[in-house]
Design a protein around this motif. Sequence first.
Motif, PDB file in Angstrom:
ATOM      1  N   ARG A 170      44.097  30.869  33.457  1.00 50.48           N
ATOM      2  CA  ARG A 170      43.095  31.697  32.786  1.00 50.48           C
ATOM      3  C   ARG A 170      41.738  31.559  33.464  1.00 50.48           C
ATOM      4  NH1 ARG A 170      43.726  31.930  26.290  1.00 50.48           N
ATOM      5  NH2 ARG A 170      45.994  31.986  26.126  1.00 50.48           N
ATOM      6  N   LEU A 171      41.379  30.321  33.782  1.00 49.42           N
ATOM      7  CA  LEU A 171      40.096  30.090  34.439  1.00 49.42           C
ATOM      8  C   LEU A 171      40.073  30.730  35.821  1.00 49.42           C
ATOM      9  CD1 LEU A 171      37.311  28.796  34.560  1.00 49.42           C
ATOM     10  CD2 LEU A 171      38.396  26.673  35.335  1.00 49.42           C
ATOM     11  N   ALA A 172      41.193  30.719  36.519  1.00 54.19           N
ATOM     12  CA  ALA A 172      41.241  31.276  37.875  1.00 54.19           C
ATOM     13  C   ALA A 172      40.794  32.735  37.892  1.00 54.19           C
ATOM     14  CB  ALA A 172      42.652  31.141  38.444  1.00 54.19           C
ATOM     15  N   GLY A 173      41.077  33.453  36.809  1.00 53.82           N
ATOM     16  CA  GLY A 173      40.678  34.856  36.746  1.00 53.82           C
ATOM     17  C   GLY A 173      39.184  35.072  36.698  1.00 53.82           C
ATOM     18  N   ASP A 200      47.949  28.399  41.499  1.00 54.06           N
ATOM     19  CA  ASP A 200      48.868  29.496  41.177  1.00 54.06           C
ATOM     20  C   ASP A 200      48.085  30.732  40.757  1.00 54.06           C
ATOM     21  OD1 ASP A 200      51.438  30.666  40.714  1.00 54.06           O
ATOM     22  OD2 ASP A 200      51.161  30.318  38.577  1.00 54.06           O
ATOM     23  N   GLY A 201      47.058  30.528  39.942  1.00 54.19           N
ATOM     24  CA  GLY A 201      46.255  31.655  39.487  1.00 54.19           C
ATOM     25  C   GLY A 201      45.445  32.292  40.595  1.00 54.19           C
ATOM     26  N   LEU A 202      45.028  31.488  41.575  1.00 53.00           N
ATOM     27  CA  LEU A 202      44.267  32.019  42.709  1.00 53.00           C
ATOM     28  C   LEU A 202      45.171  32.625  43.776  1.00 53.00           C
ATOM     29  CD1 LEU A 202      41.633  29.142  43.176  1.00 53.00           C
ATOM     30  CD2 LEU A 202      41.195  31.434  42.270  1.00 53.00           C
ATOM     31  N   ASP A 203      46.459  32.331  43.697  1.00 55.24           N
ATOM     32  CA  ASP A 203      47.447  32.816  44.668  1.00 55.24           C
ATOM     33  C   ASP A 203      47.120  32.313  46.072  1.00 55.24           C
ATOM     34  OD1 ASP A 203      49.707  34.094  45.604  1.00 55.24           O
ATOM     35  OD2 ASP A 203      48.732  36.047  45.802  1.00 55.24           O
ATOM     36  N   SER A 323      35.667  32.741  25.385  1.00 51.81           N
ATOM     37  CA  SER A 323      36.618  33.743  24.927  1.00 51.81           C
ATOM     38  C   SER A 323      37.863  33.785  25.804  1.00 51.81           C
ATOM     39  CB  SER A 323      35.955  35.123  24.860  1.00 51.81           C
ATOM     40  OG  SER A 323      35.393  35.459  26.110  1.00 51.81           O
ATOM     41  N   THR A 324      37.715  33.478  27.093  1.00 46.58           N
ATOM     42  CA  THR A 324      38.861  33.481  28.000  1.00 46.58           C
ATOM     43  C   THR A 324      39.722  32.229  27.836  1.00 46.58           C
ATOM     44  OG1 THR A 324      37.673  34.805  29.646  1.00 46.58           O
ATOM     45  CG2 THR A 324      39.584  33.562  30.429  1.00 46.58           C
ATOM     46  N   LEU A 325      39.088  31.073  27.771  1.00 44.21           N
ATOM     47  CA  LEU A 325      39.842  29.824  27.755  1.00 44.21           C
ATOM     48  C   LEU A 325      40.319  29.421  26.367  1.00 44.21           C
ATOM     49  CD1 LEU A 325      37.834  27.674  30.326  1.00 44.21           C
ATOM     50  CD2 LEU A 325      39.715  29.265  30.696  1.00 44.21           C
TER      51      LEU A 325
END
Length: 327
Positions: A170-173, A200-203, A323-325
Amino acid sequence: MSPLRALDVVEARPEHAAVVADIIRRSFGARRELDPPSTATQETEASVREVLETSGGLLVERRGRPMGALLFDESRPGLLGLRRVSVDPEIQSRGVASAMVGVAEDTAEERGKDGIWLHVRAELPDTVRFWERRKYVRTGGEGTLLEFGKTLWLARETRTADDTQDLARRLAGLLRAGDLLVLSGDLGAGKTTFTQGLADGLDVRGPVTSPTFIVARHHPPLADGPGLVHVDAYRLGSAAELDDLDLDASLAESVTVVEWGEGLAEQLSPDRLHLRFERREAASDDPLGTSAAETDDADDLDEPRVVTVTPHGARWVGVPLRSTLLG
């Protein structure tokens, strides 16, 4: 002067409009003349009532005597604005404003806001310093009217390693090239597990493992996003040794994560996220009572953790961290 005792900070309701308007007019009227003059002295019971009916505000009392007040502004999505922050001019520097700010931040959390914004007059350096001491940073404004803001910290419990990695995704976004994350916590608290989810989130190219003996690893992006620089400062003895890694060269085009970086990595950037990982002891059937920190892959055990995220610097003002995390 000593702070006042027994201050009551309460929600300002429409029936408080006359009292709040009086405090605002007297507080701003006692300031030295400004050019252009503040419009706060023109507030009326009717204008204040309208704000209290829509956005609300705060009133500070001591033994029934009004001491201070402020108005809220909910015109910006995800943010709570503070307007007309006022203290009775007869009791300045007695902790009234600080008490209001603390409750205002609690109110922002309760309303699901990510942060707070307000305007400050540049000609009032004491007021500017007041907000800076409370970790508010300048985010804009020109001439006499400066804008300050603050993104609120948050704490999130993760019950499993998958939860920890999902939080990282979530944070990566929200991340971009140049961002710095400083991770702290005991052995086995989840720092490397979190970084794996972030990768993984950053790819980026993996695998991501603890870089303890290599100290720093660079994971290039697999798509158009930033790469990941993963640093383990556990064996570094000083900020000078961290300097020797020459992280400045890659900081601008990568997301940099420094495990065990508290007290060392802050020098890299005034804009950073500090993430603290704390293990919550879980009941165990292990008759030997082996702790997570005593196992080879302690970071991968499914035990509850609390991850506290504290933003620093103007970069994070207005970013929807909470709100994201918190989902």
